[in-house]
Design a protein around this motif. Structure first.
Motif, PDB file in Angstrom:
ATOM      1  N   SER A 139       0.709  -1.282   0.150  1.00 22.30           N
ATOM      2  CA  SER A 139      -0.081   0.028  -0.129  1.00 22.30           C
ATOM      3  C   SER A 139       0.935   1.123   0.094  1.00 22.30           C
ATOM      4  CB  SER A 139      -0.827   0.119   1.179  1.00 22.30           C
ATOM      5  OG  SER A 139      -0.198   0.150   2.541  1.00 22.30           O
ATOM      6  N   PRO A 140       0.445   2.327  -0.470  1.00 26.72           N
ATOM      7  CA  PRO A 140       1.312   3.599  -0.496  1.00 26.72           C
ATOM      8  C   PRO A 140       1.574   4.082   0.798  1.00 26.72           C
ATOM      9  CG  PRO A 140      -1.012   3.698  -1.625  1.00 26.72           C
ATOM     10  CD  PRO A 140      -0.713   2.422  -1.357  1.00 26.72           C
ATOM     11  N   ALA A 141       2.598   4.555   1.030  1.00 23.34           N
ATOM     12  CA  ALA A 141       2.890   5.135   2.258  1.00 23.34           C
ATOM     13  C   ALA A 141       1.869   6.107   2.893  1.00 23.34           C
ATOM     14  CB  ALA A 141       4.387   5.855   2.261  1.00 23.34           C
ATOM     15  N   LYS A 142       1.429   5.837   4.062  1.00 24.32           N
ATOM     16  CA  LYS A 142       0.427   6.606   4.780  1.00 24.32           C
ATOM     17  C   LYS A 142       0.964   7.712   5.545  1.00 24.32           C
ATOM     18  CE  LYS A 142      -2.749   2.892   5.509  1.00 24.32           C
ATOM     19  NZ  LYS A 142      -3.389   1.843   6.533  1.00 24.32           N
TER      20      LYS A 142
ATOM     21  N   ALA B 138       6.894  12.646  -4.548  1.00 26.28           N
ATOM     22  CA  ALA B 138       6.256  12.091  -3.490  1.00 26.28           C
ATOM     23  C   ALA B 138       6.870  10.749  -3.079  1.00 26.28           C
ATOM     24  CB  ALA B 138       4.842  12.073  -4.023  1.00 26.28           C
ATOM     25  N   ALA B 139       6.226  10.141  -1.996  1.00 27.04           N
ATOM     26  CA  ALA B 139       6.686   8.787  -1.487  1.00 27.04           C
ATOM     27  C   ALA B 139       6.655   7.828  -2.533  1.00 27.04           C
ATOM     28  CB  ALA B 139       5.967   8.532  -0.228  1.00 27.04           C
ATOM     29  N   HIS B 140       5.614   7.829  -3.233  1.00 30.54           N
ATOM     30  CA  HIS B 140       5.381   6.898  -4.322  1.00 30.54           C
ATOM     31  C   HIS B 140       5.871   7.033  -5.652  1.00 30.54           C
ATOM     32  CE1 HIS B 140       2.087   9.588  -4.694  1.00 30.54           C
ATOM     33  NE2 HIS B 140       2.011   9.183  -6.120  1.00 30.54           N
ATOM     34  N   GLY B 141       6.550   8.039  -5.925  1.00 24.82           N
ATOM     35  CA  GLY B 141       7.518   8.161  -7.161  1.00 24.82           C
ATOM     36  C   GLY B 141       7.449   9.561  -7.414  1.00 24.82           C
ATOM     37  N   LYS B 142       7.972   9.915  -8.894  1.00 25.92           N
ATOM     38  CA  LYS B 142       8.220  11.204  -9.400  1.00 25.92           C
ATOM     39  C   LYS B 142       7.548  11.453 -10.563  1.00 25.92           C
ATOM     40  CE  LYS B 142      12.903  12.857  -8.963  1.00 25.92           C
ATOM     41  NZ  LYS B 142      14.432  12.866  -9.348  1.00 25.92           N
TER      42      LYS B 142
ATOM     43  N   SER C 180      -5.029  21.037 -10.288  1.00 26.89           N
ATOM     44  CA  SER C 180      -5.737  19.799 -10.388  1.00 26.89           C
ATOM     45  C   SER C 180      -4.897  18.630 -10.430  1.00 26.89           C
ATOM     46  CB  SER C 180      -6.821  19.795 -11.387  1.00 26.89           C
ATOM     47  OG  SER C 180      -7.672  21.048 -11.010  1.00 26.89           O
ATOM     48  N   LEU C 181      -3.960  18.891 -11.672  1.00 33.20           N
ATOM     49  CA  LEU C 181      -3.132  17.790 -11.626  1.00 33.20           C
ATOM     50  C   LEU C 181      -2.049  17.244 -10.648  1.00 33.20           C
ATOM     51  CD1 LEU C 181      -1.833  15.971 -13.955  1.00 33.20           C
ATOM     52  CD2 LEU C 181      -0.264  17.752 -14.363  1.00 33.20           C
ATOM     53  N   LEU C 182      -1.515  18.086  -9.816  1.00 24.38           N
ATOM     54  CA  LEU C 182      -0.645  17.943  -8.727  1.00 24.38           C
ATOM     55  C   LEU C 182      -1.476  17.309  -7.670  1.00 24.38           C
ATOM     56  CD1 LEU C 182       1.712  21.075  -8.791  1.00 24.38           C
ATOM     57  CD2 LEU C 182       2.086  18.827  -9.465  1.00 24.38           C
ATOM     58  N   ARG C 183      -2.837  17.707  -7.506  1.00 20.46           N
ATOM     59  CA  ARG C 183      -3.583  17.195  -6.279  1.00 20.46           C
ATOM     60  C   ARG C 183      -3.633  15.788  -6.908  1.00 20.46           C
ATOM     61  NH1 ARG C 183      -6.305  22.216  -6.159  1.00 20.46           N
ATOM     62  NH2 ARG C 183      -5.581  23.190  -4.058  1.00 20.46           N
ATOM     63  N   VAL C 184      -4.079  15.282  -8.020  1.00 20.01           N
ATOM     64  CA  VAL C 184      -4.384  13.902  -8.324  1.00 20.01           C
ATOM     65  C   VAL C 184      -2.980  13.254  -8.142  1.00 20.01           C
ATOM     66  CG1 VAL C 184      -4.639  12.396 -10.349  1.00 20.01           C
ATOM     67  CG2 VAL C 184      -6.225  14.429  -9.973  1.00 20.01           C
ATOM     68  N   PHE C 185      -1.847  13.676  -8.457  1.00 19.23           N
ATOM     69  CA  PHE C 185      -0.680  12.843  -8.340  1.00 19.23           C
ATOM     70  C   PHE C 185      -0.310  12.832  -6.815  1.00 19.23           C
ATOM     71  CE2 PHE C 185       3.847  13.084  -7.616  1.00 19.23           C
ATOM     72  CZ  PHE C 185       4.106  11.684  -8.163  1.00 19.23           C
ATOM     73  N   LEU C 186      -0.348  13.844  -5.860  1.00 19.20           N
ATOM     74  CA  LEU C 186      -0.144  13.626  -4.582  1.00 19.20           C
ATOM     75  C   LEU C 186      -1.368  12.957  -3.841  1.00 19.20           C
ATOM     76  CD1 LEU C 186       1.320  17.390  -4.222  1.00 19.20           C
ATOM     77  CD2 LEU C 186       2.507  15.093  -4.335  1.00 19.20           C
ATOM     78  N   GLY C 187      -2.391  12.647  -4.505  1.00 17.15           N
ATOM     79  CA  GLY C 187      -3.447  11.850  -3.712  1.00 17.15           C
ATOM     80  C   GLY C 187      -4.199  12.826  -2.881  1.00 17.15           C
ATOM     81  N   GLN C 188      -4.337  14.018  -2.975  1.00 17.29           N
ATOM     82  CA  GLN C 188      -5.033  14.923  -2.116  1.00 17.29           C
ATOM     83  C   GLN C 188      -6.567  15.159  -2.475  1.00 17.29           C
ATOM     84  OE1 GLN C 188      -2.960  18.653  -1.820  1.00 17.29           O
ATOM     85  NE2 GLN C 188      -1.102  17.527  -1.105  1.00 17.29           N
TER      86      GLN C 188
END
Length: 131
Positions: free
Chosen positions: A73-76, A104-108, A123-131
């Motif tokens: 699972s991705p880092a919490k 981020a913890a899960h990739g670049k 919007s793009l950055l929020r999707v990538f960062l999971g926010q």
């Protein structure tokens, strides 16, 4: 020649006692509470699924699935981590040329775009960062 069996880990006994107390007070085949599963999963991740399942008399397959889920699972985000924050400097207009690198913890993520509105970028950055 067989290899010697390493001694039982010190952190196993408290979990074994908690499981025994739960089993004494609950009907046979009752579902284990999540805190007990979490403690067993943590032990299994460190000391091996087979050994911990055998020592704690737990279902090997169920414990293995929980360990795999935990490790893949991705880092919490920890409670001590600062809350995610995204700041875009400048006016909310289109940028003629855009080069962005986010880690981020899960990739670049690295983007080179000819044009991008800053609202789209957020919007793009929020999707990538999971926010």
């Amino acid at each position: 020649m067989t290899q010697p069996i390493p001694p039982l880990p010190d952190d196993l006994e408290p979990v074994r006692e908690r499981l025994a107390a739960f089993r004494r007070t609950q009907p046979v085949r009752s579902r284990l509470p999540e805190p007990l599963w979490a403690a067993a999963t943590e032990l299994a991740a460190r000391h091996g699924v087979h050994r911990i399942a055998r020592e704690l008399h737990l279902d090997y397959t169920g414990l293995k699935k929980r360990v795999e889920k935990q490790t893949h699972s991705p880092a919490k985000r920890l409670a001590s981590d600062p809350p995610p924050f995204l700041e875009l400097a400048g006016a909310l207009t289109a940028v003629p040329r855009c080069q962005i690198e986010v880690e981020a913890a899960h990739g670049k993520l690295r983007l080179e775009l000819p044009s991008l509105a800053t609202t789209e970028l957020a919007s793009l950055l929020r999707v990538f960062l999971g926010q």
